[in-house]
Design a protein around this motif. Structure first.
Motif, PDB file in Angstrom:
ATOM      1  N   ALA A  27      33.319 -37.512  65.642  1.00  0.00           N
ATOM      2  CA  ALA A  27      33.153 -38.888  66.121  1.00  0.00           C
ATOM      3  C   ALA A  27      34.200 -39.803  65.497  1.00  0.00           C
ATOM      4  CB  ALA A  27      31.746 -39.365  65.763  1.00  0.00           C
ATOM      5  N   GLY A  28      34.127 -41.079  65.878  1.00  0.00           N
ATOM      6  CA  GLY A  28      35.075 -42.062  65.345  1.00  0.00           C
ATOM      7  C   GLY A  28      34.572 -42.685  64.051  1.00  0.00           C
ATOM      8  N   SER A  29      35.526 -43.175  63.249  1.00  0.00           N
ATOM      9  CA  SER A  29      35.142 -43.825  61.988  1.00  0.00           C
ATOM     10  C   SER A  29      34.903 -45.319  62.228  1.00  0.00           C
ATOM     11  CB  SER A  29      36.280 -43.615  60.978  1.00  0.00           C
ATOM     12  OG  SER A  29      36.379 -44.712  60.116  1.00  0.00           O
ATOM     13  N   ASP A  30      33.858 -45.841  61.630  1.00  0.00           N
ATOM     14  CA  ASP A  30      33.626 -47.292  61.638  1.00  0.00           C
ATOM     15  C   ASP A  30      33.743 -47.756  60.192  1.00  0.00           C
ATOM     16  OD1 ASP A  30      32.600 -49.825  61.404  1.00  0.00           O
ATOM     17  OD2 ASP A  30      30.619 -49.364  62.246  1.00  0.00           O
ATOM     18  N   CYS A  31      34.861 -48.439  59.883  1.00  0.00           N
ATOM     19  CA  CYS A  31      35.116 -48.816  58.481  1.00  0.00           C
ATOM     20  C   CYS A  31      33.991 -49.660  57.891  1.00  0.00           C
ATOM     21  CB  CYS A  31      36.450 -49.550  58.381  1.00  0.00           C
ATOM     22  SG  CYS A  31      36.517 -50.979  59.470  1.00  0.00           S
ATOM     23  N   GLY A  70      28.604 -49.314  59.863  1.00  0.00           N
ATOM     24  CA  GLY A  70      27.414 -49.550  60.678  1.00  0.00           C
ATOM     25  C   GLY A  70      27.185 -48.517  61.771  1.00  0.00           C
ATOM     26  N   ALA A  71      28.251 -47.836  62.185  1.00  0.00           N
ATOM     27  CA  ALA A  71      28.137 -46.876  63.294  1.00  0.00           C
ATOM     28  C   ALA A  71      29.083 -45.709  63.022  1.00  0.00           C
ATOM     29  CB  ALA A  71      28.476 -47.579  64.615  1.00  0.00           C
ATOM     30  N   GLY A  72      29.280 -44.881  64.056  1.00  0.00           N
ATOM     31  CA  GLY A  72      30.244 -43.787  63.963  1.00  0.00           C
ATOM     32  C   GLY A  72      29.966 -42.815  62.822  1.00  0.00           C
ATOM     33  N   GLY A  78      30.125 -37.811  68.999  1.00  0.00           N
ATOM     34  CA  GLY A  78      30.046 -39.249  69.293  1.00  0.00           C
ATOM     35  C   GLY A  78      31.256 -39.626  70.133  1.00  0.00           C
ATOM     36  N   MET A  79      31.995 -40.685  69.723  1.00  0.00           N
ATOM     37  CA  MET A  79      33.201 -41.127  70.443  1.00  0.00           C
ATOM     38  C   MET A  79      34.264 -40.027  70.426  1.00  0.00           C
ATOM     39  SD  MET A  79      33.754 -44.183  71.754  1.00  0.00           S
ATOM     40  CE  MET A  79      33.273 -45.893  71.593  1.00  0.00           C
ATOM     41  N   LEU A  80      34.583 -39.490  71.611  1.00  0.00           N
ATOM     42  CA  LEU A  80      35.630 -38.461  71.664  1.00  0.00           C
ATOM     43  C   LEU A  80      36.916 -39.030  72.276  1.00  0.00           C
ATOM     44  CD1 LEU A  80      33.359 -35.442  72.685  1.00  0.00           C
ATOM     45  CD2 LEU A  80      34.240 -35.978  70.422  1.00  0.00           C
ATOM     46  N   PRO A  87      26.802 -39.563  74.648  1.00  0.00           N
ATOM     47  CA  PRO A  87      27.937 -39.660  75.593  1.00  0.00           C
ATOM     48  C   PRO A  87      28.953 -40.754  75.246  1.00  0.00           C
ATOM     49  CG  PRO A  87      25.856 -39.495  76.778  1.00  0.00           C
ATOM     50  CD  PRO A  87      25.503 -39.682  75.336  1.00  0.00           C
ATOM     51  N   LEU A  88      28.482 -41.916  74.822  1.00  0.00           N
ATOM     52  CA  LEU A  88      29.381 -43.042  74.516  1.00  0.00           C
ATOM     53  C   LEU A  88      30.457 -43.234  75.599  1.00  0.00           C
ATOM     54  CD1 LEU A  88      29.591 -42.545  70.658  1.00  0.00           C
ATOM     55  CD2 LEU A  88      28.665 -44.544  71.803  1.00  0.00           C
ATOM     56  N   ILE A  89      29.997 -43.237  76.848  1.00  0.00           N
ATOM     57  CA  ILE A  89      30.954 -43.415  77.949  1.00  0.00           C
ATOM     58  C   ILE A  89      30.883 -44.825  78.541  1.00  0.00           C
ATOM     59  CG2 ILE A  89      31.178 -40.987  78.657  1.00  0.00           C
ATOM     60  CD1 ILE A  89      29.001 -41.565  80.770  1.00  0.00           C
ATOM     61  N   ALA A  99      21.007 -54.811  66.448  1.00  0.00           N
ATOM     62  CA  ALA A  99      21.799 -54.099  65.429  1.00  0.00           C
ATOM     63  C   ALA A  99      22.748 -53.141  66.104  1.00  0.00           C
ATOM     64  CB  ALA A  99      20.869 -53.330  64.492  1.00  0.00           C
ATOM     65  N   LYS A 100      23.845 -52.810  65.414  1.00  0.00           N
ATOM     66  CA  LYS A 100      24.699 -51.765  65.959  1.00  0.00           C
ATOM     67  C   LYS A 100      24.359 -50.448  65.269  1.00  0.00           C
ATOM     68  CE  LYS A 100      29.021 -51.516  64.124  1.00  0.00           C
ATOM     69  NZ  LYS A 100      30.378 -51.930  63.745  1.00  0.00           N
ATOM     70  N   GLY A 101      24.740 -49.360  65.902  1.00  0.00           N
ATOM     71  CA  GLY A 101      24.522 -48.049  65.283  1.00  0.00           C
ATOM     72  C   GLY A 101      23.251 -47.352  65.738  1.00  0.00           C
ATOM     73  N   THR A 102      22.478 -48.003  66.653  1.00  0.00           N
ATOM     74  CA  THR A 102      21.208 -47.348  67.039  1.00  0.00           C
ATOM     75  C   THR A 102      21.442 -46.030  67.793  1.00  0.00           C
ATOM     76  OG1 THR A 102      21.145 -48.833  68.906  1.00  0.00           O
ATOM     77  CG2 THR A 102      19.705 -49.373  67.063  1.00  0.00           C
ATOM     78  N   SER A 103      22.519 -45.969  68.603  1.00  0.00           N
ATOM     79  CA  SER A 103      22.739 -44.710  69.327  1.00  0.00           C
ATOM     80  C   SER A 103      23.170 -43.622  68.346  1.00  0.00           C
ATOM     81  CB  SER A 103      23.765 -44.885  70.444  1.00  0.00           C
ATOM     82  OG  SER A 103      25.077 -44.902  69.933  1.00  0.00           O
ATOM     83  N   CYS A 104      23.988 -44.013  67.364  1.00  0.00           N
ATOM     84  CA  CYS A 104      24.429 -43.033  66.352  1.00  0.00           C
ATOM     85  C   CYS A 104      23.219 -42.560  65.553  1.00  0.00           C
ATOM     86  CB  CYS A 104      25.443 -43.657  65.398  1.00  0.00           C
ATOM     87  SG  CYS A 104      26.845 -44.408  66.243  1.00  0.00           S
ATOM     88  N   ALA A 105      22.334 -43.508  65.190  1.00  0.00           N
ATOM     89  CA  ALA A 105      21.160 -43.160  64.376  1.00  0.00           C
ATOM     90  C   ALA A 105      20.277 -42.155  65.117  1.00  0.00           C
ATOM     91  CB  ALA A 105      20.358 -44.422  64.039  1.00  0.00           C
TER      92      ALA A 105
END
Ligand SMILES: Cc1ncc(COP(=O)(O)O)c(N)n1
Length: 506
Positions: A9-13, A16-18, A78-80, A105-107, A226-232
């Motif tokens: 997946a992608g990094s979220d500095c 909160g997500a990724g 996650g994010m591809l 999916p994160l599409i 909040a952000k990150g709920t799909s990742c969680a």
């Protein structure tokens, strides 16, 4: 053994997500987390302001580095970002044997704005969906996927429509799907609410597989964005699948975890809330009264249990080929191990200022005392006088004492009860099923083990453990499994010693 997951997946500095969120979720589930970063993003609670892609071959290199060294149970994607990275994820799934693949999916955003490049969706549908154990789209993504796959659309007025949407995705080749109804609240009859600020509205997740359709409703938390709920959610499902939980239960627990993390989210930045990823989410992986069964059947312990149950000592006891000296060694070691447990229970009482804990420790000591009275009687029957061994502690017993004291200090009475579990279970499962006619010299001992009183005694140990299990915190479960694993290896070592001619113990 610890379960493991990798997130691609992608990094979220801003954490909160990724990738950062996924690793926190794995840790909250006591799962060892690894990662392959597909892109570095610059983002915070307000929004994303930069993306730096990692070249696809380097994503592959990261996955290879993990997989070729550490065994990996489950992959979560996650994010591809682009078809090249998506292709790497697909190839890696084919290259390595994994227990499950969880695909977030994160599409598209919840409003349905597509986030992916041309060619991505087609490859995703053709190659990733059939390989996924479970897909975790929001409702907009689920609709986009269905439209692309079958050219159908399903209008959502009621939760049954979400079920229909899920069922159609399953019919089109998706093994299982949990649809998050982001942005839609439902009323008590599960019709879509026009006004989501209504006091009793629901946020709904719908799981569809070829076997089940499950609605998991949660209280609508209108004040919590909040952000990150799909990742969680997707990482929690991955962690649960890695821990051998079945799909419906993995989904229920992961929804509970996500809801809890949202309910206790904090306002750390200036934008969206930050989820409380470390929140303990209040469920145990077994039903009430089922801890013994859970521990007895846990896949991570199956080897340790069979080392014990299939130990050659037990075979020799059964067909009476054990020597009497070997048997006496066993009896002496068992006595000392019981004493270690009693001492640790005493220490647990001493180190607690809670009268209920002290009382439970005292009960534990009482049970061990009764067991030891019977045990010493048996020793005498085999010509082993207490004076010969009670004051002589072999090195093994001291090592066991150190272990059991540590367990008592860290995990209290429950820890000691878990450490004691192998013995009553061997009595129930092995000793009590032995044929007394074949057991010759050991007939009195085997008969004693088959004795109603002994079984009842073992049962009271097991009952006490079941009662104590209600005090167990979910986040402690991995520690409890570790204690049992160590205890099983001590029990096995005790049997090894009895058969080892080089070791004398009295
Ligand atoms: C790198 C990365 N991956 C995923 C998300 C989506 O997060 P959410 O769970 O809020 O949909 C994100 N914001 N950044």
């Amino acid at each position: 053994m610890l379960s493991t997951c990798i997130t691609v997946a992608g990094s979220d500095c801003s954490g909160g997500a990724g990738i950062q969120a996924d690793l926190k979720v794995f840790t909250a589930h006591s799962v060892y987390g690894m990662s392959a970063i597909t892109a570095i993003t610059s983002q915070n609670t307000i929004g994303v302001n930069g993306v730096h892609l990692i070249p696809a071959p380097f994503v592959e290199k990261q996955i290879d580095a993990c997989m070729l060294d550490v065994k990996c149970d489950v992959m979560k994607t996650g994010m591809l970002f682009n078809p090249a990275i998506l292709k790497v994820a697909i190839d890696m799934i084919d290259r390595y044997k994994l227990k499950a693949i969880v695909v977030d999916p994160l599409i598209a955003t919840r409003k349905g704005v597509l986030l992916v490049l041309p060619g991505y969706l087609e490859l995703f549908i053709k190659e990733l969906i059939p390989r996924a154990t479970i897909l975790t789209p929001n409702i907009a993504e689920a609709s986009i996927l269905l439209k692309q796959m079958t050219n159908e659309t399903v209008e959502i007025h009621h939760v049954d429509d979400v079920k229909t949407l899920g069922a159609k995705l399953v019919a089109s080749g998706c093994k299982s799907v949990i649809i998050r109804c982001d942005g839609i609240s439902f009323d008590n009859e599960f019709f879509v609410c026009k006004d989501s600020s209504m006091p009793s509205s629901w946020y709904v997740y719908v799981l569809c597989t070829s076997e089940v359709q499950l609605i998991v409703p949660q209280k609508w938390l209108s004040t919590k964005i909040a952000k990150g709920t799909s990742c969680a959610l997707s990482s929690a499902i991955a962690a649960n699948l890695a821990n051998e939980v079945d799909i419906p239960n993995a989904v229920k627990r992961s929804v509970a975890y996500t809801q809890h993390a949202l309910e206790f989210s904090f306002h750390l930045g200036r934008g969206a809330n930050s989820l409380d990823y470390s929140s303990s989410y209040g469920y145990l992986p077994f039903e009430e009264g089922e801890i013994v069964r859970y521990l007895r059947n846990h896949p991570h312990l199956s080897k340790a249990w069979s080392f014990l149950y299939e130990h050659c000592f037990l075979q020799k006891l059964k067909d009476a080929t054990l020597s009497i000296d070997e048997f006496k060694k066993y009896l002496a070691l068992k006595y000392h191990m019981l004493m270690n447990n009693a001492q640790a229970a005493g220490m647990t009482a001493f180190s607690s200022s809670n009268i209920a804990v002290i009382e439970r420790s005292a009960k534990m000591i009482q049970i061990i005392k009764e067991e030891n009275v019977i045990h010493l009687e048996i020793c005498k029957q085999y010509g082993l006088a207490p004076e010969q061994f009670v004051n002589r502690k072999p090195a093994f017993v001291n090592a066991h004492a150190a272990f059991i004291n540590d367990v008592g200090q860290r995990e209290g009475v429950l820890g000691i009860q878990v450490a004691m579990l192998p013995f009553p279970l061997i009595v129930q499962d092995v000793f009590s099923k032995m044929d007394t006619l074949q057991s010759g010299t050991f007939k009195p001992f085997v008969a004693h083990c088959r004795d109603f009183g002994t079984l009842e005694h073992g049962n009271s140990l097991l009952d006490n453990l079941e009662a104590e299990a209600s005090t167990l915190k979910p986040e402690k479960i991995q520690k409890i499994l570790k204690i049992l694993e160590q205890s099983l290896s001590f029990e096995k070592a005790a049997l090894d010693i009895t058969l080892d001619n080089e070791t004398t113990i009295f």
